[in-house]
Design a protein around this motif. Structure first.
Motif, mmCIF file in Angstrom:
data_model
loop_
_atom_site.group_PDB
_atom_site.id
_atom_site.type_symbol
_atom_site.label_atom_id
_atom_site.label_comp_id
_atom_site.label_asym_id
_atom_site.label_seq_id
_atom_site.Cartn_x
_atom_site.Cartn_y
_atom_site.Cartn_z
ATOM 1 N N THR A 276 -1.797 -27.261 -6.072
ATOM 2 C CA THR A 276 -2.396 -26.832 -4.812
ATOM 3 C C THR A 276 -3.825 -27.344 -4.707
ATOM 4 O OG1 THR A 276 -0.998 -24.870 -4.929
ATOM 5 C CG2 THR A 276 -2.815 -24.804 -3.386
ATOM 6 N N ASP B 49 3.423 -25.731 0.604
ATOM 7 C CA ASP B 49 3.272 -25.297 -0.781
ATOM 8 C C ASP B 49 4.501 -24.467 -1.147
ATOM 9 O OD1 ASP B 49 2.047 -25.150 -3.176
ATOM 10 O OD2 ASP B 49 0.246 -24.132 -2.481
ATOM 11 N N GLU B 50 4.934 -24.541 -2.392
ATOM 12 C CA GLU B 50 6.154 -23.833 -2.837
ATOM 13 C C GLU B 50 7.345 -24.248 -1.978
ATOM 14 O OE1 GLU B 50 5.325 -22.285 -5.419
ATOM 15 O OE2 GLU B 50 3.240 -21.734 -5.142
HETATM 16 MG MG LIG Z 1 0.196 -23.655 -6.006
#
Ligand SMILES: [Mg+2]
Ligand SMILES: Nc1ncnc2c1ncn2[C@@H]1O[C@H](COP(=O)(O)OP(=O)(O)OP(=O)(O)O)[C@@H](O)[C@H]1O
Ligand SMILES: [Zn+2]
Length: 509
Positions: A229, A309-310
């Motif tokens: 991230t 993200d994810e």
């Molecule tokens: Mg992350």
């Protein structure tokens, strides 16, 4: 009397001219509004009549009919308040406007007669600027946005009272001419982390440099806490500044997306958008649509980055809906009344763990997931979606010893200058073609511009066979190789460029 007032409505990002036709005659007092108004438009009469009272005029006591034309277009929102007010005032001969036919009115009125900004002014201004004789009359809140369109003639006012005072004059004095977007500096106080503070991870930084240089989609895969991230958030700091055309395109979308009741002054979008929708985002939130036909995150990321993200946590159908924009650079939303097309040309970024526990790629930890669970997890991201991601990199955990290392890493600004140079090469190559960066190239262009010699081409074909690349995968490989060659100012793509690009396609369950 009968009056026709010119105005605009929004359909998606398109500004559509409408006219507000007002007929006020003697007879039993009454008010009829026809022409597919939505609730906000239907209620506008109450706002308008009260606002008109604040300027000391009375327009009731007539038999009034208002028609919004074209009659088959649904009219939404409160932007028709101002044209309706001017229509009522002129049809009842309370005021006379010498240049009524030249003026186009847009704006919301409050009960006390103040003019309030509306969304989508940039689209309206861009459409109107083609007609040199027209004058756009808007709330002052919208002035900054309208003035982005060079050559637009406009009048702005804070209240209905001020507006009428200006309109009753018969000189050019109050008419402004927009000067267009001012050249501005790259916003230095950009609130993003810098690559100089990221320890190690040279491979990942290089991959993101290539992604930024060619506008390629990327996926970061690695253990929890590895810095995925963090690295993705650094990306904005190495992307080139938007050109004027891009600023207008992106601002236009953001202007149409303004939520009602947002009183903040709308500013042009000067920095590339970096949109990070949460993984619980719905289809409408991501690709747009809904009752009001608003743009989704994918369109708001136009000319910037859409970062998921994810990735496996996203709903699978929601991700599948991104396949069209990733290929076409636009999203079409269909509704009973027609199809709306939103631009959506973005760099897609994504991050994920390799398995539910997160450690299957970690050399020092043991993955505790059952093979089945691991497979199911990875299958949440479909093959067709993965096939569209040019750059897939594993993010290895940072060795603790590296944190003690005192030599500073390369700052984002240095990386950015290399990215800008590579983009400049692409800009020259694509002069007159509809591509902005290597990722935009068509398959035909990808082949034409790779300038490979015989041996290199053979290598490319053999590798594609060995890695089972699809036709799309092969052309995407050429595009990434083109970018890597551009980063070293090479005219031709060579074997080491292809080899590096192949390394970025390494992710398979
Ligand atoms: Mg992350
Ligand atoms: N290479 C690095 N250099 C400096 N700090 C780092 C590095 N890697 C990770 N960190 C620190 O660790 C924190 C967590 O990293 P990050 O959130 O990017 O991990 P992640 O890979 O996204 O993990 P997850 O899979 O759990 O989402 C960061 O906020 C950062 O402070
Ligand atoms: Zn695991």
């Amino acid at each position: 009397m009968f009056r026709r007032i010119r105005s605009y409505c929004l359909l998606g990002i398109k500004a559509i001219p409408v006219s507000v036709e007002v007929d006020a005659s003697q007879g039993l007092p009454g008010f009829t509004l026809v022409g597919l108004p939505d609730n906000a438009v239907r209620e506008s009469r109450e706002r308008v009549v009260s606002a008109i009272r604040t300027v000391g005029k009375v327009v009731t006591g007539f038999r009034t009919t208002v028609n919004l034309s074209p009659a088959d277009l649904r009219k939404e929102g409160s932007a028709l308040d101002l044209p309706l007010a001017i229509g009522l005032l002129t049809a009842t001969e309370e005021i006379s406007v010498p240049r009524l036919d030249e003026c186009v009115f847009v704006g919301e009125l409050s009960l006390d007669g103040l003019l309030k900004g509306v969304r989508g002014i940039l689209s309206i201004a861009m459409d109107l600027a083609r007609d040199k004789n027209s004058i756009l009359v808007i709330p002052r809140e919208n002035e900054q946005e309208a003035s982005l369109v060079e050559g637009l003639r406009y009048i702005c006012a804070d209240s209905l009272k001020e507006c009428i005072e200006i309109l009753e004059q018969d000189n050019e004095g109050p008419v402004h001419c927009a000067c267009g977007l001012e050249r501005r500096k790259f916003v230095s106080g950009l609130d993003v982390p810098d690559f100089k503070d990221v320890v190690g991870m040279e491979g990942v930084k290089r991959a993101l440099e290539v992604a930024a240089a060619g506008g390629h989609n990327f996926l970061l895969i690695g253990s929890p806490g590895a810095g995925k991230t963090l690295c993705a958030r650094c990306l904005l700091g190495i992307l080139p500044e938007m050109c004027d055309e891009e600023v207008l395109e992106t601002t236009r979308i953001h202007s149409c997306a303004r939520s009602p009741g947002n009183t903040e002054l709308f500013r042009p979008v000067l920095v590339r958008p970096f949109r990070t929708p949460h993984h619980s985002a719905s289809m409408v939130a991501l690709v747009g649509g809904g009752a009001r036909l608003l743009p989704g995150e994918a369109s708001l990321a136009h000319n910037g980055v859409l970062f998921l993200d994810e990735l496996p946590e996203f709903n699978r159908c929601v991700l599948e809906a991104l396949r069209e924009p990733m290929e076409e650079g636009k999203i079409s939303v269909s509704r009973a009344s027609g199809t709306v097309v939103w631009p959506a040309r973005f760099m897609m970024g994504a991050a994920m763990n390799p398995c539910p526990c997160g450690y299957s790629m970690d050399p020092k930890r043991v993955c505790t997931c059952l093979p089945d669970a691991r497979k199911r997890y990875q299958e949440k991201v479909s093959g067709p979606l993965l096939d569209r991601i040019d750059i897939q990199v594993c993010v290895p955990p940072v060795e603790p010893s590296q944190f003690a290392c005192k030599t500073a890493a390369e700052p984002s600004a240095t990386i950015r200058s290399r990215v800008c140079a590579a983009r400049e090469v692409q800009r020259e190559r694509f002069a007159g073609l509809p591509f902005r960066c290597n990722a935009d190239m068509s398959s035909e262009a990808a082949r034409r511009f790779s300038y490979m010699d015989g041996a290199t081409e053979k290598f490319a074909v053999a590798s594609a066979e060995k890695m089972n690349l699809s036709a799309r995968g092969y052309y995407r490989l050429l595009k990434v190789s083109r970018t890597i060659a551009d980063l070293r100012y090479s005219e031709s793509v060579e074997i080491p460029d292809l080899a590096e690009a192949l390394r970025y396609r390494a992710f398979r369950g």
